[in-house]
Scaffold this motif. Structure first.
Motif, PDB file in Angstrom:
ATOM      1  N   LYS A  85      -7.579   7.175  -8.920  1.00  0.00           N
ATOM      2  CA  LYS A  85      -8.664   6.918  -7.955  1.00  0.00           C
ATOM      3  C   LYS A  85      -8.846   8.101  -7.018  1.00  0.00           C
ATOM      4  CE  LYS A  85      -8.832   1.900  -7.854  1.00  0.00           C
ATOM      5  NZ  LYS A  85      -7.991   1.573  -9.027  1.00  0.00           N
ATOM      6  N   ASN A  86      -7.722   8.680  -6.620  1.00  0.00           N
ATOM      7  CA  ASN A  86      -7.748   9.826  -5.708  1.00  0.00           C
ATOM      8  C   ASN A  86      -8.472  11.009  -6.363  1.00  0.00           C
ATOM      9  OD1 ASN A  86      -7.154  11.412  -3.486  1.00  0.00           O
ATOM     10  ND2 ASN A  86      -5.003  11.763  -4.045  1.00  0.00           N
TER      11      ASN A  86
ATOM     12  N   TRP B  43       1.721   1.759  -3.431  1.00  0.00           N
ATOM     13  CA  TRP B  43       0.541   2.034  -4.260  1.00  0.00           C
ATOM     14  C   TRP B  43       0.105   3.497  -4.158  1.00  0.00           C
ATOM     15  CZ3 TRP B  43      -4.965   2.104  -2.494  1.00  0.00           C
ATOM     16  CH2 TRP B  43      -5.844   2.247  -3.569  1.00  0.00           C
ATOM     17  N   ILE B  44       0.189   4.074  -2.958  1.00  0.00           N
ATOM     18  CA  ILE B  44      -0.325   5.448  -2.835  1.00  0.00           C
ATOM     19  C   ILE B  44       0.547   6.468  -3.569  1.00  0.00           C
ATOM     20  CG2 ILE B  44      -1.535   5.000  -0.646  1.00  0.00           C
ATOM     21  CD1 ILE B  44       0.605   6.742   0.725  1.00  0.00           C
TER      22      ILE B  44
ATOM     23  N   TYR C 147      -3.189   5.100  -8.204  1.00  0.00           N
ATOM     24  CA  TYR C 147      -3.778   5.691  -7.001  1.00  0.00           C
ATOM     25  C   TYR C 147      -4.235   7.115  -7.287  1.00  0.00           C
ATOM     26  CZ  TYR C 147      -4.458   6.962  -2.096  1.00  0.00           C
ATOM     27  OH  TYR C 147      -5.010   7.368  -0.911  1.00  0.00           O
TER      28      TYR C 147
ATOM     29  N   VAL D  88       0.839  -1.213   0.000  1.00  0.00           N
ATOM     30  CA  VAL D  88       0.000   0.000   0.000  1.00  0.00           C
ATOM     31  C   VAL D  88       0.871   1.258   0.000  1.00  0.00           C
ATOM     32  CG1 VAL D  88      -1.788   1.272   1.239  1.00  0.00           C
ATOM     33  CG2 VAL D  88      -1.914  -1.216   1.100  1.00  0.00           C
ATOM     34  N   SER D  89       1.983   1.200   0.747  1.00  0.00           N
ATOM     35  CA  SER D  89       2.896   2.364   0.774  1.00  0.00           C
ATOM     36  C   SER D  89       3.345   2.720  -0.636  1.00  0.00           C
ATOM     37  CB  SER D  89       4.145   2.058   1.608  1.00  0.00           C
ATOM     38  OG  SER D  89       3.790   1.748   2.913  1.00  0.00           O
TER      39      SER D  89
END
Lengths: 480, 486
Positions: free
Chosen positions: B32-33, B23-24, B29, B20-21
């Motif tokens: 999506k953000n 991916w963001i 991301y 996740v680290s």
């Protein structure tokens, strides 16, 4: 507890006269409302005569915050692995973002969430309601922050006024995500201070969190929870190691640097140790009633109180823990003595006045006294009767007690007692520093800390000495 | 989740966290953000009453009065005190549940009376939090009634502004309150044919007291008489001499009253004074101008020329020299900023000014975020970018927040970020410096005292930015690249 020796020059007559003169400046109605909140201390009485937890008197410039502030800032904000949504207009979330110093571990935005999440209400949300928006934003948060262990929804004023049903939304989303999704109806207009926000938040934890998880490992005889430490300036990180050093197993922390699943499993511990009684006593009482978990108030400010507290904790355990307690006390004694040797000579005989939240004053008196500082006045923003009853014995006779003090009143009281230090909040700080009076913010540890535990006392002593004895104060009076 | 079965406390594996680290920071991301429609994360704006309080406190003897929930008043006061490291007095009428049911009139009566008696203000501007706005309190009637019933004197100025937090941002609250105070104080003061010869200068929502003092210094050099509407400089920057003054500084009420007969009015911030300037256009005698904030040389030139034109005075020699000094500093140090990409966020007027300065230096504004604004704001910023080849490639994001900004920084890196303290998390993740220009700055000292406008301000910004880049170079370069000179 032995009554403190009277402070020279402080008499009942002087304190009463000061209160009378201060009240005389107010309109009659305000006088009547404020009079019960002010009084000289009477350590011999078990019930404090000063009244508390009543409405703010409009217009006097109270320092109080609101229920939302108590919920977001105090209880929820420090839980690091949840996404906390400030539900309503943009301001509340912005003002409370990062302004309490409840430090947390983890990777921000990945495993911990020191961010400002808000629904940023617009006019249309007020008109049509915000429930649909709330559903959508929770979905978005769940997608963007997959490792969040849960969500809290903290209502701001308009939410309760327009008749939204956040509880229905959170219930639905909890079932969908298979994660905790917790509503907290903490609108700022509810109650009289931050305190109701603490209570409402405790109720939310009771109704939606506690008892729903269990620790993966077997329960042990030394399992405890640390309640009401919010890790301001790293306090938890200074307090927890001491409890571990005496052999206890700290299973969860409420809520500083807290993890929500561990909080949800706290009903399996053997003892709850509570630091901030004001904000968390509710849940201690719930856990006592429902699961039979005893709880004990402790105080980790200053070596005297730390020792008292450690021994009291030890009493509830076996000889191994009791022996450990003595070992730990003996280990830190010389270290604390060195701190006292350095700072006490410069601080002995100084006086201080305090005005903080709902607990810290009565808890920190000991730490000031360890340094030789006497407290001549004190009061709380949002304490209740039980807090004042517990405060009274910690104060010398006839010192002044002020509840929900206004800026006007505090200025008058300070003018009369001329303390060497004031410990209070950001709104008060610069008023008194302009007057040339040393000041430390005692909500945020003035961007320092920790102040809890042995490690914290070294920092506290250094900071208090630095505040009172800074050479900058000598420059205030101009030669021309 | 089932009500009965207890779930086990779980820990994420390092692999899950790493996944996740990473991916963001990705394009995926970011997409999506940027698809977010409801959730706002890390906004760079606050609510209307905060701006109203800045105006309300900036008049002589004026005590800001919040009609609504007490927590709001405490949040505004704390925000100002943290930024300026100064007292920020304001009182409120502490509406609670019964106020929600019966309205806030009784709270207002009692609050006005107590505040007037205890703090003896010359004026008490009233502004609202969301609570009375939702329930529809009628402030016109309430204040009239308060005077009629004798809670406060008839002649005490009590202007008010409706400042709902669910509409606009702090700059709109500033605008609404300023218009209200001016309308109140100038009522009946207009004298046909009279001209005070003075300039009215509206600084706008500006947390930098140095900027306001810089405007005043420039006007003094021109020997132009002026009234700053409203002057926060001595309110939010007073000395320590052992005596606390509740009312320090601020625009004199009589000067504000006379402003209607002024020779000219200049607003230094377009977007925080839209309704005020419209009202002034309709009511004031003199000429009215809205200028861009004088960030950098060209916009300072425009301000100076405007003063010269309006008051028919030559540009003072001292300012000519200052201009040359600023240009000298900029040519000397251009190499440290040229071509560097920046992310900029904040209030529209500030952002426009910062961008202008960067373009003058040959630096490249790259990501611009205005977390609440209109298409007009976007257009105006884009127009500034189009004036220079160094503005090419820059994207303006309106109604995006600092979590969007983080995605921008991670997927399309820049070398520096400019804005208020709230950008520090994104800057840290992107491993770039944050240059603190804006409001609030709650993690550094004294930046609010150094002007960033005018020729002096250009030097200040340049020095701050260039030296930071040089510090970074010295701190991070390998030994063989560590040199005596830079």
């Amino acid at each position: 507890m032995a009554e403190r020796k009277p402070i020279e020059g402080i008499t009942k007559e002087r304190t009463e006269k000061l209160i009378e003169e201060t009240l005389a400046c107010m309109p009659e109605k305000a006088q009547k409302k404020r009079a019960p909140h002010l009084g000289p201390n009477d350590p011999s009485s078990s019930v404090c005569a000063v009244k508390s937890n009543r409405k703010v008197v409009p217009g006097v410039m109270s320092q109080r915050g609101c229920a939302y502030a108590g919920a977001k800032g105090v209880v929820w904000g420090p839980i690091r692995d949840m996404v906390h949504v400030s539900h309503g207009p943009v301001g509340c979330g912005v003002y409370s973002w990062g302004t309490r110093r409840n430090l947390m571990q983890g990777i921000n935005g990945v495993t911990s969430f020191a961010l400002d999440f808000t629904s940023d209400f617009q006019e249309r949300d007020i008109v049509y309601g915000g429930d649909a928006k709330l559903e959508k934003l929770l979905d978005e948060a769940n997608e963007l922050f997959p490792l969040a262990k849960g969500f809290s929804v903290l209502s701001e004023c308009p939410v309760g006024l327009i008749g939204d049903d956040i509880n229905a939304v959170t219930k639905k989303k909890e079932a969908e995500y298979d994660k905790l999704v917790v509503p907290c109806n903490c609108e700022g207009f509810r109650g009289v201070s931050q305190s109701l926000g603490h209570h409402i938040s405790n109720d939310s934890i009771r109704d939606h969190i506690i008892g729903r998880y269990e620790f993966a490992e077997e329960a042990g005889p030394y399992d405890v929870a640390l309640i009401g430490d919010y890790n301001i300036g790293g306090d938890v990180w200074a307090a927890k190691p001491i409890l571990e050093e005496i052999g206890l197993n700290v299973k969860s922390v409420w809520t500083g640097d807290g993890e929500v699943e561990k909080i949800a499993a706290t009903h399996t511990v053997k003892l709850n140790l509570i630091h901030c009684y004001r904000s968390m006593n509710y849940m201690c009482k719930v856990m006592e009633e429902k699961w039979g978990i005893p709880w004990l108030e402790y105080n980790f400010f200053g070596p005297t109180k730390i020792e008292e507290s450690l021994r009291a904790i030890g009493e509830l355990f076996d000889d191994t823990i009791k022996a450990n307690v003595e070992k730990v006390i003996a280990k830190y004694k010389p270290i604390m003595q060195a701190v006292l040797d350095e700072y006490k000579p410069r601080l002995e005989g100084k006086t201080a006045m305090l005005f903080v939240g709902g607990l810290r004053h009565r808890h920190t008196v000991g730490a000031y006294e360890d340094l030789g500082i006497e407290i001549t006045g004190s009061g709380y923003e949002f304490a209740h009767q039980d807090d004042y009853d517990r405060t009274q014995p910690e104060m010398a006779k006839d010192t002044i007690i002020y509840d929900d003090v206004s800026e006007f009143e505090l200025e008058k009281f300070v003018e009369e007692f001329k303390p060497d230090l004031i410990g209070s909040g950001i709104k008060e700080k610069y008023v008194f520093q302009k007057s040339g009076i040393p000041f430390r913010q005692m909500h945020s540890w003035d961007y320092s800390g920790p102040y809890h535990g042995y490690e914290g006392f070294e920092v506290f002593a250094r900071d208090i000495d630095m505040a009172i004895n800074s050479p900058t104060w000598k420059l205030v009076k101009s030669p021309f | 989740m089932s009500e009965t079965a207890l779930k086990k406390v779980t820990e994420y594996t390092p692999e899950e966290v790493e996944k996740v680290s990473n991916w963001i920071n990705t394009e995926d991301y970011k997409e999506k953000n940027f698809a977010r429609e409801a959730l706002v994360i890390n906004p760079a704006h606050a609510c209307q009453p905060l701006g109203a309080q800045m105006v309300a406190t900036s008049f002589e003897g004026s005590l800001p009065f919040v009609h609504g929930s007490q927590g709001c008043a405490s949040y505004f006061r704390s925000t100002f005190s943290r930024h300026y490291r100064e007292p920020a007095a304001a009182t409120c009428d502490a509406m609670t549940e019964d106020g929600a049911v019966f309205g806030g009139q009784n709270n207002l009566f009692e609050g006005l009376e107590n505040a007037y008696t205890l703090y003896k203000p010359k004026m008490m501007p009233v502004y609202t939090t969301c609570m009375p706005e939702v329930i529809g309190d009628d402030l016109t009637a309430f204040i009239k009634n308060a005077k009629q019933k004798g809670h406060i004197p008839e002649d005490l100025p009590v202007p008010y502004a409706n400042t709902p937090s669910f509409n606009g941002t702090h700059i709109h609250g500033y605008d609404a309150m300023l218009k209200s105070i001016l309308a109140y104080l100038t009522k009946g003061q207009k004298i046909e044919g009279k001209c005070t010869g003075k300039l009215n200068l509206i600084p706008g929502f500006d947390g930098n007291v140095g900027n306001i003092r810089e405007y005043k210094r420039i006007l003094d050099l021109f020997e132009i008489p002026y009234t700053v509407l409203a002057d926060s400089s001595d309110v939010f920057d007073s000395g320590c001499d052992g005596h606390y003054e509740l009312y320090s500084g601020g625009t004199k009420l009589e000067d504000a009253a006379e402003s209607i007969n002024g020779k000219a009015t200049i607003s230094m911030q377009k977007f925080s004074s839209v309704t005020t300037m419209k009202w002034i256009d309709e009511n004031f005698s003199g000429v009215n101008e809205v200028m861009p904030m004088p960030f950098g040389v060209a916009k300072t030139d425009a301000f100076i020329l405007k003063l010269s034109e309006l008051f028919d005075k030559p540009v003072p020699e001292a300012l000519k020299k200052e201009r040359a000094l600023a240009v000298d500093a900029m040519t000397d140090a251009h190499q440290y900023l040229h071509g560097k990409k920046f992310a900029v966020y904040g209030d529209p007027d500030y952002v426009i000014g910062i961008i202008s300065f960067l373009l003058e230096m040959g630096a490249r504004p790259w990501h611009v975020v205005i977390s609440r604004g209109t298409k007009k704001v976007k257009k105006e910023i884009e127009a500034v970018l189009e004036t220079s080849m160094y503005g090419e490639g820059c994207t303006v994001h309106v109604n995006k927040d600092l979590w969007h900004m983080r995605s921008l920084l991670m997927t399309d890196p820049v070398e520096g970020m400019i804005g208020d303290t709230h950008g520090k998390f994104a800057a840290r993740d992107a491993k770039i410096p944050l240059f603190r220009i804006g409001f609030p700055i709650i993690d550094r000292v004294n930046l609010h005292r150094n002007p960033v406008v005018g020729y002096q301000g250009a030097i200040t910004m340049l020095t701050m930015i260039a030296n930071k880049f040089l510090d970074i170079k010295d701190e991070t370069c390998e030994d063989q690249w560590f040199e005596m000179m830079r």
